[in-house]
Design a protein around this motif. Structure first.
Motif, short mmCIF file in Angstrom:
data_model
loop_
_atom_site.label_atom_id
_atom_site.label_comp_id
_atom_site.label_asym_id
_atom_site.label_seq_id
_atom_site.Cartn_x
_atom_site.Cartn_y
_atom_site.Cartn_z
N PHE A 1 0.94 -1.33 -0.19
CA PHE A 1 -0.18 -0.22 -0.09
C PHE A 1 0.41 0.90 0.44
O PHE A 1 0.53 1.97 -0.90
N LEU A 2 2.01 1.22 0.99
CA LEU A 2 3.07 2.61 1.03
C LEU A 2 3.54 2.34 -0.50
O LEU A 2 3.76 3.89 -0.68
N ARG A 3 3.76 1.67 -1.22
CA ARG A 3 4.81 1.78 -2.13
C ARG A 3 3.61 2.02 -3.55
O ARG A 3 4.40 3.27 -4.31
N VAL A 4 2.55 1.84 -3.83
CA VAL A 4 1.57 2.39 -4.08
C VAL A 4 1.38 3.65 -4.06
O VAL A 4 1.52 4.44 -5.22
N LYS B 1 -2.16 13.91 -5.29
CA LYS B 1 -3.14 13.88 -4.37
C LYS B 1 -4.32 12.98 -4.27
O LYS B 1 -4.51 12.82 -4.09
N TRP B 2 -5.04 13.31 -5.69
CA TRP B 2 -6.28 12.78 -6.03
C TRP B 2 -6.36 11.44 -5.87
O TRP B 2 -7.07 10.29 -5.81
N GLY B 3 -5.04 10.74 -6.87
CA GLY B 3 -4.70 9.01 -6.77
C GLY B 3 -4.35 8.27 -5.38
O GLY B 3 -5.51 7.14 -5.08
N LYS B 4 -4.38 9.18 -4.22
CA LYS B 4 -3.87 8.78 -2.81
C LYS B 4 -4.83 8.48 -2.61
O LYS B 4 -5.69 7.66 -2.01
N LEU C 1 -9.86 5.22 -0.64
CA LEU C 1 -11.47 5.27 -0.68
C LEU C 1 -11.59 3.75 -1.08
O LEU C 1 -13.10 3.36 -0.43
N PHE C 2 -10.95 3.48 -2.26
CA PHE C 2 -11.28 2.03 -3.06
C PHE C 2 -11.17 1.28 -2.01
O PHE C 2 -12.08 0.21 -1.92
N ILE D 1 -2.10 5.57 9.29
CA ILE D 1 -1.12 5.44 8.34
C ILE D 1 -0.29 5.48 7.77
O ILE D 1 1.02 5.57 7.78
N TYR D 2 -1.07 6.27 6.93
CA TYR D 2 -0.58 6.33 5.12
C TYR D 2 -0.04 8.33 6.83
O TYR D 2 1.05 9.18 5.63
N SER D 3 -0.29 8.63 7.42
CA SER D 3 -0.20 10.44 8.28
C SER D 3 0.87 10.09 8.26
O SER D 3 1.91 10.72 8.66
#
Length: 150
Positions: free
Chosen positions: A80-83, A89-92, A97-98, A138-140
């Motif tokens: 997840f972090l690699r992707v 920004k919108w893709g993240k 969300l997905f 986690i991403y933050s």
């Protein structure tokens, strides 16, 4: 342990101490945080009889599925972090969300397979918001570690 002192009349700079690598690697720190949070959340929710894991490794010792918590989740978070590093920004936001939308579907599949059981009053919408919050946190944390690393 021997300690070597820097000579006062030496023209060379003293060597800086290198920090412990684990805590300076944002990916490993984020995976570690995700694993700890997921483990304690599972222990809490299983203890409150909100859900349970009928099929789990070492079931006579652990009330949670440690296979998921210690193997599947860390690998998932690392990928997840690699992707996320590859997206704008919108893709993240879209990826978080997905994945959050997929988790109630995977939970339902796990229930059908007998790996997971919820309490009668459980709504799968709770899982959506839970994963949305979890992945955002986690991403933050990962971003904060990246900025801190310099």
């Amino acid at each position: 342990m021997n300690t070597v002192k820097h000579l006062n009349d030496s023209k060379s700079q003293p060597l800086r101490k290198k920090p412990y690598r684990f805590w300076t690697n944002p990916s490993l720190a984020a995976v570690f945080l995700a694993t700890i949070l997921a483990t304690y959340l599972d222990l809490y929710l299983v203890g409150k009889d909100i859900y349970k894991f009928p099929m789990r490794p070492i079931s006579n010792v652990f009330s949670i599925n440690i296979g998921f918590t210690l193997v599947v989740l860390p690998v998932f978070i690392f990928v997840f972090l690699r992707v996320m590093d590859q997206l704008n920004k919108w893709g993240k936001a879209g990826l978080i969300l997905f994945i959050s939308l997929l988790m109630p579907i995977f939970e339902r599949l796990a229930e059908v397979l007998g790996w997971f059981e919820h309490a009668e009053n459980w709504e799968h919408l709770y899982s959506f918001f839970g994963y949305l919050l979890f992945l955002s946190l986690i991403y933050s944390f990962y971003n904060w570690m990246e900025e801190r690393k310099g």
